[in-house]
Design an enzyme around this catalytic site. Structure first.
Site, mmCIF file in Angstrom:
data_model
loop_
_atom_site.group_PDB
_atom_site.id
_atom_site.type_symbol
_atom_site.label_atom_id
_atom_site.label_comp_id
_atom_site.label_asym_id
_atom_site.label_seq_id
_atom_site.Cartn_x
_atom_site.Cartn_y
_atom_site.Cartn_z
ATOM 1 N N HIS A 148 0.850 -1.196 0.000
ATOM 2 C CA HIS A 148 0.000 0.000 0.000
ATOM 3 C C HIS A 148 0.878 1.235 0.000
ATOM 4 C CE1 HIS A 148 -0.366 1.503 4.445
ATOM 5 N NE2 HIS A 148 0.819 1.001 4.252
ATOM 6 N N CYS A 158 5.632 6.859 4.468
ATOM 7 C CA CYS A 158 4.493 6.002 4.081
ATOM 8 C C CYS A 158 3.927 6.379 2.722
ATOM 9 C CB CYS A 158 3.371 6.075 5.125
ATOM 10 S SG CYS A 158 3.907 5.517 6.748
ATOM 11 N N HIS A 165 5.083 0.417 -0.346
ATOM 12 C CA HIS A 165 5.791 -0.433 0.601
ATOM 13 C C HIS A 165 4.748 -1.466 1.045
ATOM 14 C CE1 HIS A 165 3.788 2.445 3.262
ATOM 15 N NE2 HIS A 165 3.891 1.561 4.218
ATOM 16 N N HIS A 179 3.221 -4.652 4.179
ATOM 17 C CA HIS A 179 3.159 -5.148 5.559
ATOM 18 C C HIS A 179 2.649 -6.587 5.601
ATOM 19 C CE1 HIS A 179 3.833 -1.196 7.303
ATOM 20 N NE2 HIS A 179 2.921 -0.680 6.516
ATOM 21 N N ASP A 213 -4.807 -10.558 0.411
ATOM 22 C CA ASP A 213 -3.514 -11.228 0.540
ATOM 23 C C ASP A 213 -2.757 -11.221 -0.790
ATOM 24 O OD1 ASP A 213 -1.517 -12.655 1.889
ATOM 25 O OD2 ASP A 213 -2.248 -14.538 1.053
ATOM 26 N N HIS A 214 -1.494 -10.775 -0.715
ATOM 27 C CA HIS A 214 -0.646 -10.681 -1.907
ATOM 28 C C HIS A 214 -1.259 -9.737 -2.940
ATOM 29 C CE1 HIS A 214 1.427 -13.977 0.025
ATOM 30 N NE2 HIS A 214 2.449 -13.746 -0.764
ATOM 31 N N GLU A 229 -0.787 -3.403 11.868
ATOM 32 C CA GLU A 229 0.006 -3.068 10.675
ATOM 33 C C GLU A 229 1.467 -3.470 10.892
ATOM 34 O OE1 GLU A 229 -0.211 0.818 7.936
ATOM 35 O OE2 GLU A 229 1.064 1.052 9.674
#
Lengths: 134, 134, 134, 134, 134, 134
Positions: free
Chosen positions: D14, D33, D39, D41, D79-80, D124
């Site tokens: 994100h 950010c 980047h 998480h 996810d991914h 996060e």
């Protein structure tokens, strides 16, 4: 309304002992926590703030601001210190986890802007923690 | 041959400071770890023993015996103590995690029977640990 | 008013199965948790008590007393046991995490003095836990 | 009434940046950010449901059903993935942890049957998490 | 000789995909890790250095120096970045955990003084990690 | 050469007891672990494989393949089972963590292709684990 939490850590020495009691009486009441030469902990602190999401930023509070506040008002005063001897806001108080959590609340609450302090959670060990809601 | 590890914990005070140096020089070299009034940690200790499985019991070593040994020789001497002042096997040594791990090895190695001490791993914080293999 | 929490652990066997149902029906409803030969868990128990800080000691409750109480009334009865077969306060109940948390509450609540039981939190695995507030 | 919680995880990319702001202004407000190339998480999600224990099964809710629901409605979509670009229920929203937790609540609440969604807790990082209670 | 380890963390985006392959072929080989819009992780890095204890300080290496080195050479280049696009020492390499650990080793090894780099351990998720010993 | 590790988990019942010994003798040697009605654990398994990085994929081994192998050969046979009664590869063996780790090694080693099994690490509780290197 949403809650957001920041974790910080500090390493400090302390003992549980009343200066107006003898070593023996302190030992009776506080056990090995009263060791006259101190012991210490890796404390883990969770500070929870609540408020509405700012539609411009998607934030309740800017976590960088919260982190800076916790570090300036709390961590720098406690980390690598002796809680009984070195910490102004603990002077004259028993250095229990309960009293420390309440004192941390009092240090933080006056500085939170645009949101509300909800909880101070403080781990003394992996098996013991306290939560204070003001 | 198989390795088996037991975790134990202790909470202790210490400081990093040489008595033959001034507070200023200690501060220069050891930073906030030299705070004269001490600080402390929740230490986490992992003791690893290696040997062959005893076909009668399926054990390398009886973990209850290992636990009792670690507690008697190490934990009881360190837990809720001041490493610099209260611990016989740390007298005259800098209370670094490195020196503490080596001293714990020396206390344990002489008592392990029927298996071999392989590693003493000691966490000072969640971000720092040392391992000593003798 | 402040909350204080003590963590304890126990390792136990159990199965999810009603004796009045066939193995097939138990399998249908409870899946692999109904394995007739049992399975088991490392349960993690968090007991939270709330009350006012005693100004003499800085404590809500003496954690040593709380630890002893939890061990005497709960852990010794569950640790290294079969929840369905060996535990008096689970007799005749389905050994779900929900029922176990409620039963632990009932065992503890009657013994807490000078403070109030607030929450029993019980982890069955790292991915599943329940919380009961009475 | 009892609370039961299921943990799930997802790994996603994100950035925090408003498309109607310049890169410089995003940098000013959101710091690192806002990195234009993203980047990411390892998010950890805790979904808490509350209700009464079904006397037939000992369950508030069948955890397998809850797990399947969370995976189908939330994890498979996140996810991914890239939260800003790939996720239908985050379209047009700032990808803050706060907004993501609220959106996950909205996806789940409409599908919970026989019990009530109580909390969506979203980590996060190990130092930051939010909780949303609807 | 003793080993000492420092943990650091970084949050980054990446994908597993060869630019000389089609999206379909990347999908076939790398599965959901090849998502064209990226995904990301909270990476956890453990750097282990070995050497003799300096009798003057009790240290193998000053952990503050090691922390500063890891941050300057590795974390600042990876944290809140895209590993495929933003990181000079990963240019032209597949962004697998294996390749990233090797590249981190190469960045660090040339700067360690007075002790020896022993291991770079890198967690991509709580279930997957790699270790590189040079 | 690089090491890569995959974590998996299983929940199982067991007891430490020799069928050729009386309950009393088992109790003497194995203590509460010999409870005739079983107890159980959340086992955590770490499988480490070593090899060279494949320059085409950046992988030592495809983690999805490793995960599938561990699940098919080990987890499905142990999860929600009784180690003493239900697991073919533990028949006739004492269900100690040591013996279980060795048996898991034997099940996995024969199926690893293109890399080498390096270590099976098995946690029985958060305080006890074994490592087997073949």
């Amino acid at each position: 309304m949403i809650h957001i939490t920041r974790r910080e850590r500090f390493n400090a020495a302390h003992k549980l002992a009343r200066p107006d009691w003898s070593d023996e009486h302190n030992k009776e009441v506080f056990g090995k926590c009263s060791n006259p030469n101190w012991h210490g902990h890796n404390y883990e602190l969770f500070v929870t703030v609540k408020g509405n999401v700012n539609p411009e930023t998607g934030f309740v509070i800017d976590l960088k601001d919260l982190k800076d506040l916790i570090n300036r008002e709390v961590i720098e005063k406690l980390d690598h210190k002796n809680i009984n001897l070195d910490v102004d806001f603990m002077k004259g108080k028993l250095a229990s986890t309960e009293n420390l959590a309440i004192a941390i609340w009092d240090e933080l609450a006056k500085h939170i802007r645009g949101a509300e302090l909800h909880c101070v959670k403080l781990y003394e060990t992996e098996n013991n923690f306290v939560e204070y809601f003001g």
